[in-house]
Structure formats: structure tokens, C-alpha cells
Design a protein around this motif. Structure first.
Motif, PDB file in Angstrom:
ATOM      1  N   SER A   1       0.825  -1.201   0.000  1.00 52.10           N
ATOM      2  CA  SER A   1       0.000   0.000   0.000  1.00 52.10           C
ATOM      3  C   SER A   1       0.864   1.258   0.000  1.00 52.10           C
ATOM      4  N   GLU A   2       0.395   2.241  -0.718  1.00 53.41           N
ATOM      5  CA  GLU A   2       1.120   3.514  -0.786  1.00 53.41           C
ATOM      6  C   GLU A   2       0.480   4.487   0.198  1.00 53.41           C
ATOM      7  N   PHE A   3       1.282   5.108   1.017  1.00 52.33           N
ATOM      8  CA  PHE A   3       0.779   6.025   2.017  1.00 52.33           C
ATOM      9  C   PHE A   3       0.741   7.445   1.471  1.00 52.33           C
ATOM     10  N   SER A   4      -0.154   8.214   2.018  1.00 51.53           N
ATOM     11  CA  SER A   4      -0.237   9.624   1.675  1.00 51.53           C
ATOM     12  C   SER A   4      -0.317  10.412   2.980  1.00 51.53           C
ATOM     13  N   CYS A   5      -0.261  11.717   2.864  1.00 50.33           N
ATOM     14  CA  CYS A   5      -0.289  12.581   4.035  1.00 50.33           C
ATOM     15  C   CYS A   5      -1.660  13.243   4.110  1.00 50.33           C
ATOM     16  N   LEU A   6      -2.343  13.061   5.223  1.00 47.06           N
ATOM     17  CA  LEU A   6      -3.629  13.694   5.446  1.00 47.06           C
ATOM     18  C   LEU A   6      -3.371  15.001   6.185  1.00 47.06           C
ATOM     19  N   VAL A   7      -3.747  16.117   5.577  1.00 44.38           N
ATOM     20  CA  VAL A   7      -3.496  17.445   6.145  1.00 44.38           C
ATOM     21  C   VAL A   7      -4.835  18.063   6.495  1.00 44.38           C
ATOM     22  N   ARG A   8      -4.932  18.546   7.730  1.00 51.23           N
ATOM     23  CA  ARG A   8      -6.173  19.164   8.200  1.00 51.23           C
ATOM     24  C   ARG A   8      -5.885  20.561   8.697  1.00 51.23           C
ATOM     25  N   ALA A   9      -6.838  21.465   8.457  1.00 51.87           N
ATOM     26  CA  ALA A   9      -6.757  22.830   8.976  1.00 51.87           C
ATOM     27  C   ALA A   9      -8.102  23.189   9.571  1.00 51.87           C
ATOM     28  N   ALA A  10      -8.077  23.914  10.690  1.00 48.85           N
ATOM     29  CA  ALA A  10      -9.313  24.307  11.347  1.00 48.85           C
ATOM     30  C   ALA A  10      -9.174  25.709  11.906  1.00 48.85           C
ATOM     31  N   TYR A  11     -10.255  26.460  11.788  1.00 47.81           N
ATOM     32  CA  TYR A  11     -10.342  27.786  12.392  1.00 47.81           C
ATOM     33  C   TYR A  11     -11.781  27.983  12.831  1.00 47.81           C
ATOM     34  N   GLY A  12     -12.003  28.073  14.119  1.00 43.27           N
ATOM     35  CA  GLY A  12     -13.370  28.166  14.619  1.00 43.27           C
ATOM     36  C   GLY A  12     -14.112  26.889  14.294  1.00 43.27           C
ATOM     37  N   LYS A  13     -15.247  27.016  13.622  1.00 49.62           N
ATOM     38  CA  LYS A  13     -16.034  25.845  13.230  1.00 49.62           C
ATOM     39  C   LYS A  13     -15.736  25.384  11.816  1.00 49.62           C
ATOM     40  N   LYS A  14     -14.919  26.114  11.076  1.00 52.61           N
ATOM     41  CA  LYS A  14     -14.577  25.778   9.695  1.00 52.61           C
ATOM     42  C   LYS A  14     -13.416  24.787   9.692  1.00 52.61           C
ATOM     43  N   LYS A  15     -13.621  23.637   9.035  1.00 56.54           N
ATOM     44  CA  LYS A  15     -12.587  22.607   8.963  1.00 56.54           C
ATOM     45  C   LYS A  15     -12.425  22.170   7.514  1.00 56.54           C
ATOM     46  N   ILE A  16     -11.166  22.061   7.083  1.00 57.31           N
ATOM     47  CA  ILE A  16     -10.864  21.587   5.734  1.00 57.31           C
ATOM     48  C   ILE A  16      -9.765  20.542   5.815  1.00 57.31           C
ATOM     49  N   SER A  17      -9.683  19.698   4.800  1.00 59.22           N
ATOM     50  CA  SER A  17      -8.633  18.677   4.780  1.00 59.22           C
ATOM     51  C   SER A  17      -8.315  18.303   3.343  1.00 59.22           C
ATOM     52  N   THR A  18      -7.147  17.694   3.174  1.00 53.49           N
ATOM     53  CA  THR A  18      -6.733  17.188   1.868  1.00 53.49           C
ATOM     54  C   THR A  18      -5.811  15.997   2.060  1.00 53.49           C
ATOM     55  N   ALA A  19      -5.680  15.220   1.021  1.00 48.78           N
ATOM     56  CA  ALA A  19      -4.750  14.094   1.015  1.00 48.78           C
ATOM     57  C   ALA A  19      -3.665  14.390  -0.008  1.00 48.78           C
ATOM     58  N   VAL A  20      -2.419  14.412   0.449  1.00 44.13           N
ATOM     59  CA  VAL A  20      -1.286  14.734  -0.413  1.00 44.13           C
ATOM     60  C   VAL A  20      -0.548  13.441  -0.727  1.00 44.13           C
ATOM     61  N   SER A  21      -0.419  13.136  -2.008  1.00 46.58           N
ATOM     62  CA  SER A  21       0.282  11.913  -2.405  1.00 46.58           C
ATOM     63  C   SER A  21       1.796  12.116  -2.288  1.00 46.58           C
ATOM     64  N   ALA A  22       2.521  11.037  -2.375  1.00 48.26           N
ATOM     65  CA  ALA A  22       3.975  11.088  -2.230  1.00 48.26           C
ATOM     66  C   ALA A  22       4.627  11.889  -3.350  1.00 48.26           C
ATOM     67  N   LYS A  23       4.047  11.845  -4.539  1.00 47.74           N
ATOM     68  CA  LYS A  23       4.659  12.568  -5.657  1.00 47.74           C
ATOM     69  C   LYS A  23       4.409  14.075  -5.582  1.00 47.74           C
ATOM     70  N   ASP A  24       3.356  14.499  -4.884  1.00 47.37           N
ATOM     71  CA  ASP A  24       3.026  15.922  -4.784  1.00 47.37           C
ATOM     72  C   ASP A  24       3.512  16.580  -3.499  1.00 47.37           C
ATOM     73  N   HIS A  25       4.172  15.844  -2.637  1.00 49.13           N
ATOM     74  CA  HIS A  25       4.467  16.401  -1.315  1.00 49.13           C
ATOM     75  C   HIS A  25       5.465  17.563  -1.359  1.00 49.13           C
ATOM     76  N   LEU A  26       6.433  17.560  -2.256  1.00 48.91           N
ATOM     77  CA  LEU A  26       7.386  18.677  -2.325  1.00 48.91           C
ATOM     78  C   LEU A  26       6.700  19.969  -2.759  1.00 48.91           C
ATOM     79  N   TYR A  27       5.839  19.875  -3.767  1.00 48.38           N
ATOM     80  CA  TYR A  27       5.079  21.052  -4.216  1.00 48.38           C
ATOM     81  C   TYR A  27       4.199  21.574  -3.089  1.00 48.38           C
ATOM     82  N   PHE A  28       3.487  20.661  -2.423  1.00 45.51           N
ATOM     83  CA  PHE A  28       2.565  21.069  -1.369  1.00 45.51           C
ATOM     84  C   PHE A  28       3.294  21.714  -0.195  1.00 45.51           C
TER      85      PHE A  28
END
Length: 116
Positions: A61-88
Motif C-alpha cells: 500500500s502507498e501512504f499519503s499525508c492527510l493534512v487538516r486545517a481548522a479555524y473556529g467551526k470551519k474545517k478543511i482537509s486534503t490528502a497529499v500523495s507522495a509525488k506531490d508532497h514537495l510542491y505542497f
């Protein structure tokens, strides 16, 4: 929590920092950013794989990075693959540095030495 693509997440992260700077709904709060390694599979699927006797190692299995951000009640997240991690990481670093201009310098305590 909403799972966004990488570019959309970066623009929303910049908006969260702008809201924080304005002092809107979450007055006195900060933007929290967390990163976690994940393979993005449900727990039930993971348990089924272990019961079958298959190796749950990293080779299959290939792992990715789950990134979460929260401010107050607003929450967002994304999954960053291994090939995109330097750009991100470089884009996220730029955004974080741009919005950390209101930090205050720490005052150094003066040491008074008494001479005898």
C-alpha cells in the motif's frame, strides 16, 4: 470535514489565515494545521485484510499525508500523495510565512550582576 484537492486546500488555507487576521467569527482563536500519515482506507477494510492473513506491510500500500486545517467551526482537509508532497510543502510553507507577520518578538530578560 471536507476533503479538497491540493490547490483548492491551499487557497482555502490562505482564506482561513485572512479570517484569523481580521478577527472575524473565531476571535481570539488561531488556525490549527495538522499532518498525519494515512493510507486512506476505512478501518473495516483494514481489519478484513488482517483477518485474511495477508501482510499489511508498507510494500503493498502507498501512504499519503492527510493534512487538516481548522479555524473556529470551519474545517478543511486534503490528502497529499507522495509525488506531490514537495510542491505542497513549499506552497504551504510560503502561505504560513506570509501570514505570520503579526508575531511579536520575545523580550529578553536583563540579568543584573551585582559586583562586590
Amino acid at each position: 470535514m471536507v476533503l479538497l484537492d491540493v490547490n483548492r486546500f491551499l487557497t482555502e488555507l490562505a482564506r482561513l489565515y485572512e479570517k484569523c487576521k481580521e478577527g472575524g467569527e473565531g476571535k481570539g482563536k488561531a488556525v490549527s494545521l495538522t499532518m498525519k500519515r494515512s493510507d486512506l482506507k476505512p478501518r473495516k477494510a483494514k481489519k478484513g485484510k488482517e483477518k485474511d492473513g495477508k501482510d499489511g506491510g508498507e510494500a503493498g500500500s502507498e501512504f499519503s499525508c492527510l493534512v487538516r486545517a481548522a479555524y473556529g467551526k470551519k474545517k478543511i482537509s486534503t490528502a497529499v500523495s507522495a509525488k506531490d508532497h514537495l510542491y505542497f510543502l513549499s506552497a504551504c510553507n510560503t502561505i504560513c510565512k506570509a501570514h505570520m507577520d503579526s508575531l511579536k518578538r520575545r523580550e529578553k530578560k536583563k540579568k543584573n550582576k551585582k559586583k562586590k
